[in-house]
Design an enzyme around this catalytic site. Structure first.
Site, PDB file in Angstrom:
ATOM      1  N   GLU A 143       0.823  -1.214   0.000  1.00 26.90           N
ATOM      2  CA  GLU A 143       0.000   0.000   0.000  1.00 26.90           C
ATOM      3  C   GLU A 143       0.854   1.259   0.000  1.00 26.90           C
ATOM      4  OE1 GLU A 143      -3.630   1.973   2.623  1.00 26.90           O
ATOM      5  OE2 GLU A 143      -2.099   0.783   3.646  1.00 26.90           O
ATOM      6  N   ASP A 178      -5.568   2.562  -1.598  1.00 30.22           N
ATOM      7  CA  ASP A 178      -6.289   3.353  -0.605  1.00 30.22           C
ATOM      8  C   ASP A 178      -6.569   4.718  -1.219  1.00 30.22           C
ATOM      9  OD1 ASP A 178      -6.808   5.216   1.578  1.00 30.22           O
ATOM     10  OD2 ASP A 178      -6.202   3.611   2.931  1.00 30.22           O
ATOM     11  N   GLU A 240     -11.835   2.344   5.918  1.00 32.17           N
ATOM     12  CA  GLU A 240     -10.763   2.644   6.869  1.00 32.17           C
ATOM     13  C   GLU A 240     -10.790   4.134   7.217  1.00 32.17           C
ATOM     14  OE1 GLU A 240      -6.174   1.195   7.532  1.00 32.17           O
ATOM     15  OE2 GLU A 240      -6.603   2.306   5.702  1.00 32.17           O
TER      16      GLU A 240
END
Length: 261
Positions: A143, A178, A240
């Protein structure tokens, strides 16, 4: 329609951790993710998943000394043996929880440290991790993280992450996209999703800039969900974010999607 997974590290903090599974299930979630499972016996977590009918969407491999500020060790020269042991532990938990996505954090690079040496270490560790995970049917994801939230994090850009995966060349090594981090670092979210979708193994969301609910801030998530659907993504989308107030009270944005699971 997006398949939403509640991130139990950030959401439902009104409840003790093991009670967050039930709270998320009551709100209509069918999957969960979290940072780390290792302070709980795998059997305890597995029983919560079974009781609620939840799927485990993702968790992270051991990150080094989190309390001391470490944020992963995959790119840190000299920590290879520790990384390998952590992967073994993570795969044991993944088998117990039925988890098929394992996030490996790159770690921090300090000023003056050799980026090329970190990258070489990262590539070697990821190749070993992907080989170990392949036999368990697990996909390893990496990520890019913005340096506003984690100053000094080694991996920051989507194109760099995709290039690293291509260089390693493992079918079960992909990028964790993300959207919150990507918007802060580089933006152009819809175009990057289209460019990189074949190499994306997991998606996460949050409002920008404050990391609250996705309906707060500068991004148009209904549009992005439509784009993600159109691109054929069938995986989980991890929520998240830090709820601005109560977790359940802030889920108005998600109810149309949760109702259609």
């Amino acid at each position: 329609m997006p398949r939403l997974a509640a991130n139990l590290t950030m959401m439902y903090t009104e409840h003790p951790f093991l009670d967050r599974f039930e709270a998320a299930a009551k709100d209509g979630f069918s999957g969960v993710e979290f940072l780390f499972p290792y302070e709980f016996p795998a059997a305890d977590l597995q029983s919560r998943l079974a009781e609620t009918g939840m799927a485990q969407a993702l968790f992270n491999a051991p990150p080094g000394d989190w309390a001391a500020g470490e944020r992963g060790i995959a790119s840190l020269p000299g920590r290879e043996s520790e990384f390998e042991r952590g992967m073994d532990q993570a795969l044991e938990y993944a088998a117990a929880l039925g988890n098929r996505r394992l996030h490996v954090m790159a770690g921090l690079i300090r000023p003056g440290q050799d980026r090329a040496a970190h990258r070489d270490t990262y590539l070697r560790n990821l190749a070993r991790a992907a080989r170990a995970a392949a036999s368990a049917g697990v996909t390893v994801v990496i990520e890019p993280i913005n340096t506003r939230d984690i100053p000094g994090f080694f991996l920051n850009r989507q194109d760099d992450a995709q290039a690293i995966c291509a260089e390693v060349g493992a079918d079960n090594l992909k990028v964790q996209f993300d959207i919150y981090h990507c918007q802060i670092v580089e933006g152009d979210i819809a175009v990057k999703l289209q460019r990189d979708m074949a190499g994306i193994g997991h998606i996460q969301i949050a409002g920008v800039p404050d990391r609250h609910e996705p309906d707060l801030g500068e991004l148009n998530y209904p549009y992005l969900f439509e784009r993600i659907d159109a691109l054929g993504y069938a995986g989980w989308i991890g929520c998240e974010y830090r709820p601005r107030a109560g977790t359940s009270a802030g889920l108005g944005w998600a109810r149309p999607y949760l109702a259609n699971h």
